[in-house]
Design a protein around this motif. Structure first.
Motif, PDB file in Angstrom:
ATOM      1  N   ALA A   1       0.834  -1.203   0.000  1.00  0.00           N
ATOM      2  CA  ALA A   1       0.000   0.000   0.000  1.00  0.00           C
ATOM      3  C   ALA A   1       0.868   1.252   0.000  1.00  0.00           C
ATOM      4  CB  ALA A   1      -0.931  -0.005   1.204  1.00  0.00           C
ATOM      5  N   ILE A   2       1.909   1.262   0.816  1.00  0.00           N
ATOM      6  CA  ILE A   2       2.807   2.418   0.877  1.00  0.00           C
ATOM      7  C   ILE A   2       3.465   2.652  -0.483  1.00  0.00           C
ATOM      8  CG2 ILE A   2       4.953   3.291   1.884  1.00  0.00           C
ATOM      9  CD1 ILE A   2       4.056   1.896   4.529  1.00  0.00           C
ATOM     10  N   THR A   3       3.902   1.582  -1.137  1.00  0.00           N
ATOM     11  CA  THR A   3       4.528   1.704  -2.458  1.00  0.00           C
ATOM     12  C   THR A   3       3.548   2.268  -3.473  1.00  0.00           C
ATOM     13  OG1 THR A   3       6.034  -0.122  -1.998  1.00  0.00           O
ATOM     14  CG2 THR A   3       5.685   0.437  -4.317  1.00  0.00           C
ATOM     15  N   LEU A   4       2.304   1.804  -3.460  1.00  0.00           N
ATOM     16  CA  LEU A   4       1.307   2.314  -4.402  1.00  0.00           C
ATOM     17  C   LEU A   4       1.010   3.788  -4.149  1.00  0.00           C
ATOM     18  CD1 LEU A   4      -1.097  -0.749  -4.511  1.00  0.00           C
ATOM     19  CD2 LEU A   4       0.413   0.058  -6.348  1.00  0.00           C
ATOM     20  N   ILE A   5       1.015   4.200  -2.897  1.00  0.00           N
ATOM     21  CA  ILE A   5       0.810   5.615  -2.579  1.00  0.00           C
ATOM     22  C   ILE A   5       2.029   6.427  -3.021  1.00  0.00           C
ATOM     23  CG2 ILE A   5       0.557   7.281  -0.700  1.00  0.00           C
ATOM     24  CD1 ILE A   5      -1.083   5.065   0.784  1.00  0.00           C
ATOM     25  N   GLN A   6       3.233   5.925  -2.749  1.00  0.00           N
ATOM     26  CA  GLN A   6       4.462   6.634  -3.139  1.00  0.00           C
ATOM     27  C   GLN A   6       4.513   6.871  -4.645  1.00  0.00           C
ATOM     28  OE1 GLN A   6       7.091   3.664  -1.466  1.00  0.00           O
ATOM     29  NE2 GLN A   6       8.063   5.214  -0.181  1.00  0.00           N
ATOM     30  N   THR A   7       4.088   5.877  -5.411  1.00  0.00           N
ATOM     31  CA  THR A   7       4.160   5.960  -6.871  1.00  0.00           C
ATOM     32  C   THR A   7       2.906   6.595  -7.472  1.00  0.00           C
ATOM     33  OG1 THR A   7       3.336   3.690  -7.071  1.00  0.00           O
ATOM     34  CG2 THR A   7       5.742   4.008  -7.054  1.00  0.00           C
ATOM     35  N   LYS A   8       2.008   7.061  -6.602  1.00  0.00           N
ATOM     36  CA  LYS A   8       0.784   7.743  -7.017  1.00  0.00           C
ATOM     37  C   LYS A   8      -0.128   6.857  -7.876  1.00  0.00           C
ATOM     38  CE  LYS A   8       2.825  12.325  -6.569  1.00  0.00           C
ATOM     39  NZ  LYS A   8       2.984  12.195  -5.195  1.00  0.00           N
ATOM     40  N   LYS A   9      -0.067   5.567  -7.643  1.00  0.00           N
ATOM     41  CA  LYS A   9      -0.977   4.634  -8.319  1.00  0.00           C
ATOM     42  C   LYS A   9      -2.336   4.618  -7.637  1.00  0.00           C
ATOM     43  CE  LYS A   9       2.160   3.065 -11.147  1.00  0.00           C
ATOM     44  NZ  LYS A   9       2.217   3.519 -12.506  1.00  0.00           N
ATOM     45  N   ILE A  10      -2.357   4.943  -6.342  1.00  0.00           N
ATOM     46  CA  ILE A  10      -3.600   5.056  -5.587  1.00  0.00           C
ATOM     47  C   ILE A  10      -3.520   6.300  -4.718  1.00  0.00           C
ATOM     48  CG2 ILE A  10      -4.071   2.570  -5.556  1.00  0.00           C
ATOM     49  CD1 ILE A  10      -3.098   2.531  -2.623  1.00  0.00           C
ATOM     50  N   GLY A  11      -4.668   6.774  -4.286  1.00  0.00           N
ATOM     51  CA  GLY A  11      -4.715   7.924  -3.395  1.00  0.00           C
ATOM     52  C   GLY A  11      -4.316   7.537  -1.983  1.00  0.00           C
ATOM     53  N   ARG A  12      -3.941   8.528  -1.230  1.00  0.00           N
ATOM     54  CA  ARG A  12      -3.507   8.294   0.144  1.00  0.00           C
ATOM     55  C   ARG A  12      -4.689   7.933   1.035  1.00  0.00           C
ATOM     56  NH1 ARG A  12       0.101  12.111   4.104  1.00  0.00           N
ATOM     57  NH2 ARG A  12       0.281  10.534   5.696  1.00  0.00           N
ATOM     58  N   PHE A  13      -4.465   7.029   1.950  1.00  0.00           N
ATOM     59  CA  PHE A  13      -5.437   6.662   2.971  1.00  0.00           C
ATOM     60  C   PHE A  13      -4.659   6.320   4.224  1.00  0.00           C
ATOM     61  CE2 PHE A  13      -4.360   2.805   0.707  1.00  0.00           C
ATOM     62  CZ  PHE A  13      -4.174   1.867   1.705  1.00  0.00           C
ATOM     63  N   PRO A  14      -5.312   6.317   5.388  1.00  0.00           N
ATOM     64  CA  PRO A  14      -4.556   6.071   6.622  1.00  0.00           C
ATOM     65  C   PRO A  14      -4.073   4.626   6.715  1.00  0.00           C
ATOM     66  CG  PRO A  14      -6.887   6.370   7.106  1.00  0.00           C
ATOM     67  CD  PRO A  14      -6.712   6.618   5.645  1.00  0.00           C
ATOM     68  N   ILE A  15      -2.784   4.472   6.958  1.00  0.00           N
ATOM     69  CA  ILE A  15      -2.186   3.158   7.188  1.00  0.00           C
ATOM     70  C   ILE A  15      -1.751   3.141   8.644  1.00  0.00           C
ATOM     71  CG2 ILE A  15      -0.286   1.604   6.607  1.00  0.00           C
ATOM     72  CD1 ILE A  15      -0.338   2.876   3.790  1.00  0.00           C
ATOM     73  N   VAL A  16      -2.364   2.258   9.412  1.00  0.00           N
ATOM     74  CA  VAL A  16      -2.113   2.186  10.842  1.00  0.00           C
ATOM     75  C   VAL A  16      -1.557   0.807  11.171  1.00  0.00           C
ATOM     76  CG1 VAL A  16      -3.113   2.389  13.140  1.00  0.00           C
ATOM     77  CG2 VAL A  16      -4.037   3.758  11.266  1.00  0.00           C
ATOM     78  N   LEU A  17      -0.404   0.785  11.808  1.00  0.00           N
ATOM     79  CA  LEU A  17       0.233  -0.458  12.246  1.00  0.00           C
ATOM     80  C   LEU A  17       0.140  -0.504  13.771  1.00  0.00           C
ATOM     81  CD1 LEU A  17       3.349  -0.109   9.954  1.00  0.00           C
ATOM     82  CD2 LEU A  17       1.293  -1.453   9.504  1.00  0.00           C
ATOM     83  N   VAL A  18      -0.502  -1.537  14.279  1.00  0.00           N
ATOM     84  CA  VAL A  18      -0.742  -1.627  15.718  1.00  0.00           C
ATOM     85  C   VAL A  18       0.308  -2.514  16.362  1.00  0.00           C
ATOM     86  CG1 VAL A  18      -2.406  -2.240  17.502  1.00  0.00           C
ATOM     87  CG2 VAL A  18      -3.214  -1.279  15.336  1.00  0.00           C
ATOM     88  N   GLY A  19       0.933  -1.996  17.407  1.00  0.00           N
ATOM     89  CA  GLY A  19       1.945  -2.714  18.157  1.00  0.00           C
ATOM     90  C   GLY A  19       3.313  -2.097  17.971  1.00  0.00           C
ATOM     91  N   GLU A  20       3.585  -1.064  18.736  1.00  0.00           N
ATOM     92  CA  GLU A  20       4.856  -0.343  18.571  1.00  0.00           C
ATOM     93  C   GLU A  20       6.056  -1.250  18.801  1.00  0.00           C
ATOM     94  OE1 GLU A  20       7.020   3.805  19.852  1.00  0.00           O
ATOM     95  OE2 GLU A  20       4.930   3.461  20.381  1.00  0.00           O
ATOM     96  N   SER A  21       5.996  -2.115  19.802  1.00  0.00           N
ATOM     97  CA  SER A  21       7.143  -3.000  20.069  1.00  0.00           C
ATOM     98  C   SER A  21       7.378  -3.966  18.905  1.00  0.00           C
ATOM     99  CB  SER A  21       6.930  -3.766  21.377  1.00  0.00           C
ATOM    100  OG  SER A  21       5.804  -4.606  21.290  1.00  0.00           O
ATOM    101  N   TYR A  22       6.337  -4.319  18.199  1.00  0.00           N
ATOM    102  CA  TYR A  22       6.464  -5.236  17.063  1.00  0.00           C
ATOM    103  C   TYR A  22       7.013  -4.520  15.836  1.00  0.00           C
ATOM    104  CZ  TYR A  22       5.178  -8.624  13.479  1.00  0.00           C
ATOM    105  OH  TYR A  22       5.203  -9.519  12.427  1.00  0.00           O
ATOM    106  N   TRP A  23       6.451  -3.352  15.515  1.00  0.00           N
ATOM    107  CA  TRP A  23       6.793  -2.669  14.280  1.00  0.00           C
ATOM    108  C   TRP A  23       8.005  -1.741  14.386  1.00  0.00           C
ATOM    109  CZ3 TRP A  23       4.860  -4.374   9.953  1.00  0.00           C
ATOM    110  CH2 TRP A  23       3.616  -4.995   9.954  1.00  0.00           C
ATOM    111  N   SER A  24       8.352  -1.281  15.577  1.00  0.00           N
ATOM    112  CA  SER A  24       9.389  -0.250  15.696  1.00  0.00           C
ATOM    113  C   SER A  24      10.760  -0.723  15.218  1.00  0.00           C
ATOM    114  CB  SER A  24       9.474   0.277  17.120  1.00  0.00           C
ATOM    115  OG  SER A  24       9.850  -0.744  18.010  1.00  0.00           O
ATOM    116  N   VAL A  25      11.116  -1.955  15.470  1.00  0.00           N
ATOM    117  CA  VAL A  25      12.431  -2.454  15.036  1.00  0.00           C
ATOM    118  C   VAL A  25      12.525  -2.459  13.511  1.00  0.00           C
ATOM    119  CG1 VAL A  25      13.977  -4.444  15.061  1.00  0.00           C
ATOM    120  CG2 VAL A  25      12.744  -3.807  17.129  1.00  0.00           C
ATOM    121  N   LEU A  26      11.461  -2.901  12.852  1.00  0.00           N
ATOM    122  CA  LEU A  26      11.454  -2.918  11.392  1.00  0.00           C
ATOM    123  C   LEU A  26      11.583  -1.505  10.831  1.00  0.00           C
ATOM    124  CD1 LEU A  26      11.109  -4.298   8.646  1.00  0.00           C
ATOM    125  CD2 LEU A  26       8.629  -4.096   8.985  1.00  0.00           C
ATOM    126  N   PHE A  27      10.839  -0.570  11.405  1.00  0.00           N
ATOM    127  CA  PHE A  27      10.876   0.778  10.862  1.00  0.00           C
ATOM    128  C   PHE A  27      12.108   1.560  11.306  1.00  0.00           C
ATOM    129  CE2 PHE A  27       6.648  -0.371   9.577  1.00  0.00           C
ATOM    130  CZ  PHE A  27       6.610   0.176   8.309  1.00  0.00           C
TER     131      PHE A  27
END
Length: 103
Positions: A5-31
């Motif tokens: 979804a992020i890639t499609l938004i970056q390349t303007k293939k789709i419009g922006r919408f809220p992307i929410v990732l739940v679980g900071e301890s899970y996602w923070s290391v990846l990001f």
């Protein structure tokens, strides 16, 4: 799914919408890796790309972010028009207002 979804938004293939990732301890290391490697070392993404998603811990935070995202849009409602204007809006030649962004 988030990266697609992020890639499609970056390349303007789709419009922006809220992307929410739940679980900071899970996602923070990846990001942290995304920030350190993809942004700072490899320059594969722009700093603004990190604003395309939000990492939260609770449902309340997720709902708050989604509400804030969509509160930036003004939807035109039929109650915004006088009865004299409504027939023109309900006919086959009705203009497509879509969403208008607030100034």
């Amino acid at each position: 799914v988030a990266f697609e979804a992020i890639t499609l938004i970056q390349t303007k293939k789709i419009g922006r919408f809220p992307i929410v990732l739940v679980g900071e301890s899970y996602w923070s290391v990846l990001f942290e890796w995304v920030t350190d490697v993809m942004l700072k070392e490899e320059h594969n993404i722009a700093p603004d790309d990190l604003n395309l998603f939000r990492i939260v811990d609770t449902a309340e935070e997720a709902v708050s972010y989604i509400d804030q995202f969509y509160s930036r849009f003004l939807l035109i409602q039929t109650s915004d028009f006088s009865p004299q204007q409504l027939p023109a809006l309900t006919g086959s030649d009705r203009p497509d207002f879509g969403c208008l962004t607030r100034p």
